[in-house]
Write a protein that holds these residues in place. Structure first.
Motif, PDB file in Angstrom:
ATOM      1  N   ILE A  39      37.920  32.773  40.848  1.00  0.00           N
ATOM      2  CA  ILE A  39      39.354  33.628  40.712  1.00  0.00           C
ATOM      3  C   ILE A  39      40.674  33.119  39.971  1.00  0.00           C
ATOM      4  O   ILE A  39      41.132  31.676  39.777  1.00  0.00           O
ATOM      5  CB  ILE A  39      39.715  33.788  42.464  1.00  0.00           C
ATOM      6  CG1 ILE A  39      38.869  34.750  42.990  1.00  0.00           C
ATOM      7  CG2 ILE A  39      41.382  34.740  42.488  1.00  0.00           C
ATOM      8  CD1 ILE A  39      38.405  33.860  44.875  1.00  0.00           C
ATOM      9  N   SER A 121      32.529  40.633  51.888  1.00  0.00           N
ATOM     10  CA  SER A 121      33.905  41.041  53.144  1.00  0.00           C
ATOM     11  C   SER A 121      33.033  40.636  54.359  1.00  0.00           C
ATOM     12  O   SER A 121      32.516  40.320  54.995  1.00  0.00           O
ATOM     13  CB  SER A 121      34.758  42.120  52.699  1.00  0.00           C
ATOM     14  OG  SER A 121      35.854  41.570  53.052  1.00  0.00           O
ATOM     15  N   PHE A 205      29.076  30.869  42.846  1.00  0.00           N
ATOM     16  CA  PHE A 205      28.640  29.490  42.057  1.00  0.00           C
ATOM     17  C   PHE A 205      27.835  28.446  42.248  1.00  0.00           C
ATOM     18  O   PHE A 205      28.274  27.631  41.852  1.00  0.00           O
ATOM     19  CB  PHE A 205      30.500  29.329  41.099  1.00  0.00           C
ATOM     20  CG  PHE A 205      31.437  30.859  40.754  1.00  0.00           C
ATOM     21  CD1 PHE A 205      30.526  31.098  39.378  1.00  0.00           C
ATOM     22  CD2 PHE A 205      32.107  31.297  41.328  1.00  0.00           C
ATOM     23  CE1 PHE A 205      30.569  32.862  39.189  1.00  0.00           C
ATOM     24  CE2 PHE A 205      32.611  32.587  40.603  1.00  0.00           C
ATOM     25  CZ  PHE A 205      31.430  33.197  39.137  1.00  0.00           C
TER      26      PHE A 205
HETATM   27  C1  LIG Z   1      37.186  43.144  47.494  1.00  0.00           C
HETATM   28  S1  LIG Z   1      36.426  42.149  48.438  1.00  0.00           S
HETATM   29  C2  LIG Z   1      35.243  43.900  47.914  1.00  0.00           C
HETATM   30  C3  LIG Z   1      34.085  43.823  49.257  1.00  0.00           C
HETATM   31  C4  LIG Z   1      33.139  44.705  48.520  1.00  0.00           C
HETATM   32  N1  LIG Z   1      31.752  44.507  47.765  1.00  0.00           N
HETATM   33  C5  LIG Z   1      33.827  46.256  48.083  1.00  0.00           C
HETATM   34  O1  LIG Z   1      33.718  46.746  47.157  1.00  0.00           O
HETATM   35  O2  LIG Z   1      34.823  47.040  49.223  1.00  0.00           O
HETATM   36  C6  LIG Z   1      36.384  41.062  47.507  1.00  0.00           C
HETATM   37  C7  LIG Z   1      35.652  40.136  48.120  1.00  0.00           C
HETATM   38  O3  LIG Z   1      35.081  39.046  46.999  1.00  0.00           O
HETATM   39  C8  LIG Z   1      34.750  37.436  47.968  1.00  0.00           C
HETATM   40  N2  LIG Z   1      34.265  36.548  46.892  1.00  0.00           N
HETATM   41  C9  LIG Z   1      35.842  35.896  45.836  1.00  0.00           C
HETATM   42  N3  LIG Z   1      35.375  34.934  45.621  1.00  0.00           N
HETATM   43  C10 LIG Z   1      33.480  34.911  45.581  1.00  0.00           C
HETATM   44  C11 LIG Z   1      33.000  33.993  45.218  1.00  0.00           C
HETATM   45  N4  LIG Z   1      32.725  32.977  44.264  1.00  0.00           N
HETATM   46  N5  LIG Z   1      31.384  34.121  45.856  1.00  0.00           N
HETATM   47  C12 LIG Z   1      31.513  34.895  46.642  1.00  0.00           C
HETATM   48  N6  LIG Z   1      32.572  35.528  47.392  1.00  0.00           N
HETATM   49  C13 LIG Z   1      33.809  35.774  46.820  1.00  0.00           C
HETATM   50  C14 LIG Z   1      36.177  37.677  48.725  1.00  0.00           C
HETATM   51  O4  LIG Z   1      36.354  36.243  49.491  1.00  0.00           O
HETATM   52  C15 LIG Z   1      35.905  38.733  49.140  1.00  0.00           C
HETATM   53  O5  LIG Z   1      35.202  38.441  50.440  1.00  0.00           O
END
Ligand SMILES: C[S@@+](CC[C@H](N)C(=O)[O-])C[C@H]1O[C@@H](n2cnc3c(N)ncnc32)[C@H](O)[C@@H]1O
Length: 258
Positions: A39, A121, A205
């Motif tokens: 991120i 999420s 990752f």
């Molecule tokens: C905006 S939500 C999207 C949820 C769902 N897929 C949607 O489209 O409604 C983005 C999610 O990505 C997760 N996330 C970010 N970086 C990540 C990573 N490296 N590995 C796993 N999850 C990650 C965040 O915690 C967050 O809950």
């Protein structure tokens, strides 16, 4: 320069010693967080700085450099920082056309299928898939859904599966009354849907991530939007390598451009 002076405040501790708070340069925290999660905060460094400053003050951590040192050794603290800095916005039946496409693919497959939602999420996406599959007449024994997310609060909420009205805005009243019960203005998802999805805290990752297995269908929507180009590509390669066959595409969100 003025920022530097504003953020350095002497703080009295135990009446006889004075420590100096230093919440000046959040750059190293941003870099560490970026390397770990993919991120980036580029245009939102001041938002990041405010969030990390509050995070430190709540825990009596007196500087960003001390926080950086602590998160390298304290996994619980690192998880709390990840929970504080990730954006978990989601809702039921989001970008529903892709879910309809998945339903068609599952209908046409003659074996039971494994589906991954990375990231899930707070659970709305994998639960939407379960509801849509059942609504299409597909038997629950024909699919298995796993949701993963790096945010541990989001995963806890997904397991509880109680939602505010805003998160159900795309659902029809029929679907809502069939699969939810209303309690104190909150909508609790019925156990029969909850039991169809399992959840796990995971960072895509991490070296161990791929050990969760291979999948017939993978959803990865609205996560790559937070990554830089290098991590978008890395995430794409990781997720594509977890498909059972090359014939299926990973379902990315429309904003997850490469
Ligand atoms: C905006 S939500 C999207 C949820 C769902 N897929 C949607 O489209 O409604 C983005 C999610 O990505 C997760 N996330 C970010 N970086 C990540 C990573 N490296 N590995 C796993 N999850 C990650 C965040 O915690 C967050 O809950």
């Amino acid at each position: 320069m003025f920022d530097f002076f504003k953020n350095k405040e002497p703080v009295t501790e135990n009446t006889n010693s004075v420590v100096t708070q230093d919440y000046t340069d959040v750059g190293e925290i941003a870099n560490y967080f970026h390397n770990e999660t993919g991120i980036i905060f580029d245009s939102q460094m001041s938002v990041l700085k405010n969030k990390v400053t509050s995070f430190c003050k709540q825990r009596e951590i007196d500087s960003f450099s001390r926080l950086l040192n602590d998160i390298k050794h304290n996994m619980q603290l690192k998880q709390e920082l990840i929970d504080c800095l990730t954006t978990n916005e989601t809702f039921f039946y989001r970008e529903f056309k892709q879910i309809e496409k998945l339903v068609e693919l599952v209908k046409n497959s003659n074996t039971s299928v494994k589906i991954l939602c990375a990231p899930s999420s707070t659970g709305e996406e994998p639960y939407s898939i379960a509801i849509a599959l059942l609504e299409a007449g597909i038997n629950a024994s024909n699919f298995d859904i796993l949701g993963i997310d790096i945010n541990s609060d989001a995963i806890s909420k997904a397991k509880i599966a109680v939602y505010g009205e805003r998160h159900l805005r795309n659902l029809t009243p029929q679907i809502i009354s069939k699969y939810f019960s209303l309690d104190n203005s909150k909508y609790a998802l019925n156990q029969n849907i909850k039991s169809l999805v399992s959840f796990k805290i995971a960072n895509i990752f991490d070296d161990s991530f791929k050990s969760i297995g291979t999948f017939d269908y993978i959803f990865s929507r609205n996560m790559l939007i937070y990554f830089d180009k290098k991590h978008k590509l890395k995430a794409k390669n990781i997720l594509e390598s977890m498909r059972k066959t090359d014939e299926t595409d990973v379902f990315f969100g429309h904003a997850d451009l490469f």
